[in-house]
Design a protein around this motif. Structure first.
Motif, PDB file in Angstrom:
ATOM      1  N   THR A  51     -43.734  80.121  -2.203  1.00  0.00           N
ATOM      2  CA  THR A  51     -43.678  80.889  -3.435  1.00  0.00           C
ATOM      3  C   THR A  51     -44.885  80.547  -4.288  1.00  0.00           C
ATOM      4  O   THR A  51     -45.424  79.441  -4.214  1.00  0.00           O
ATOM      5  CB  THR A  51     -42.394  80.586  -4.222  1.00  0.00           C
ATOM      6  N   HIS A  52     -45.298  81.522  -5.115  1.00  0.00           N
ATOM      7  CA  HIS A  52     -46.370  81.267  -6.072  1.00  0.00           C
ATOM      8  C   HIS A  52     -45.826  80.628  -7.346  1.00  0.00           C
ATOM      9  O   HIS A  52     -46.599  80.163  -8.178  1.00  0.00           O
ATOM     10  CB  HIS A  52     -47.065  82.582  -6.422  1.00  0.00           C
ATOM     11  N   ARG A  53     -44.532  80.638  -7.505  1.00  0.00           N
ATOM     12  CA  ARG A  53     -43.922  80.094  -8.711  1.00  0.00           C
ATOM     13  C   ARG A  53     -43.985  78.576  -8.680  1.00  0.00           C
ATOM     14  O   ARG A  53     -43.618  77.954  -7.695  1.00  0.00           O
ATOM     15  CB  ARG A  53     -42.472  80.564  -8.820  1.00  0.00           C
ATOM     16  N   TYR A  57     -37.910  81.383  -3.693  1.00  0.00           N
ATOM     17  CA  TYR A  57     -38.935  81.519  -2.656  1.00  0.00           C
ATOM     18  C   TYR A  57     -39.074  82.967  -2.212  1.00  0.00           C
ATOM     19  O   TYR A  57     -38.079  83.639  -1.915  1.00  0.00           O
ATOM     20  CB  TYR A  57     -38.616  80.601  -1.474  1.00  0.00           C
ATOM     21  N   THR A  58     -40.321  83.417  -2.179  1.00  0.00           N
ATOM     22  CA  THR A  58     -40.615  84.821  -1.912  1.00  0.00           C
ATOM     23  C   THR A  58     -40.880  85.112  -0.445  1.00  0.00           C
ATOM     24  O   THR A  58     -40.478  86.146   0.078  1.00  0.00           O
ATOM     25  CB  THR A  58     -41.854  85.248  -2.717  1.00  0.00           C
ATOM     26  N   TYR A  59     -41.582  84.201   0.200  1.00  0.00           N
ATOM     27  CA  TYR A  59     -42.039  84.433   1.560  1.00  0.00           C
ATOM     28  C   TYR A  59     -41.263  83.537   2.531  1.00  0.00           C
ATOM     29  O   TYR A  59     -41.064  82.343   2.266  1.00  0.00           O
ATOM     30  CB  TYR A  59     -43.540  84.142   1.679  1.00  0.00           C
ATOM     31  N   MET A 109     -49.562  77.168  -3.808  1.00  0.00           N
ATOM     32  CA  MET A 109     -48.203  77.596  -3.526  1.00  0.00           C
ATOM     33  C   MET A 109     -47.275  76.407  -3.335  1.00  0.00           C
ATOM     34  O   MET A 109     -47.665  75.371  -2.809  1.00  0.00           O
ATOM     35  CB  MET A 109     -48.168  78.467  -2.276  1.00  0.00           C
TER      36      MET A 109
END
Length: 122
Positions: free
Chosen positions: A97-99, A109-111, A31
């Motif tokens: 993020t996993h991206r 950013y997701t989290y 990540m």
């Protein structure tokens, strides 16, 4: 993925602080992780990011003063802040993020964690 920040405090200008972000439900070292901050009445802004191979990027405002690093064995992200200035006062957020290769792009950013307050007095 759950992110929990700690280490925020009130310090005088010129002081140092170390912020930590502990991740749970973490899928490993792949990540991309970052620190952002938001001062009252201002937009959230990027501070620093570190990718899966340890490459770092910093906002111009913190270059030479802040250091970001990660301890993958402990699922922890750290921000070492030195030579703090009153303008560093803000709520600091950890993000992940996993991206790959997203750098300092906030929307990538997701989290997000709940934040930890840093106050620097003059």
């Amino acid at each position: 993925v759950r992110l929990v920040e700690s280490g925020g405090a009130s310090v005088p200008a010129g002081g140092s602080l170390r912020l930590s972000c502990t991740a749970s439900g973490y899928t490993g070292s792949t990540m991309c992780m970052a620190w952002f901050r938001q001062a009252p009445g201002k937009d959230r802004e990027a501070v620093a990011t570190i990718d899966s191979v340890g490459s770092t990027t910093y906002a111009d405002s913190v270059k030479g003063r802040f250091i970001i690093f990660r301890d993958n064995a402990k699922n922890r992200l750290v921000l070492q802040m030195n030579s703090l200035k009153p303008e560093d006062t803000a709520m600091y957020y950890c993000a992940a993020t996993h991206r790959p290769g997203v750098g300092l792009v906030l929307n990538a950013y997701t989290y997000w964690g709940q934040g930890t307050q840093v106050t620097v007095s003059s």
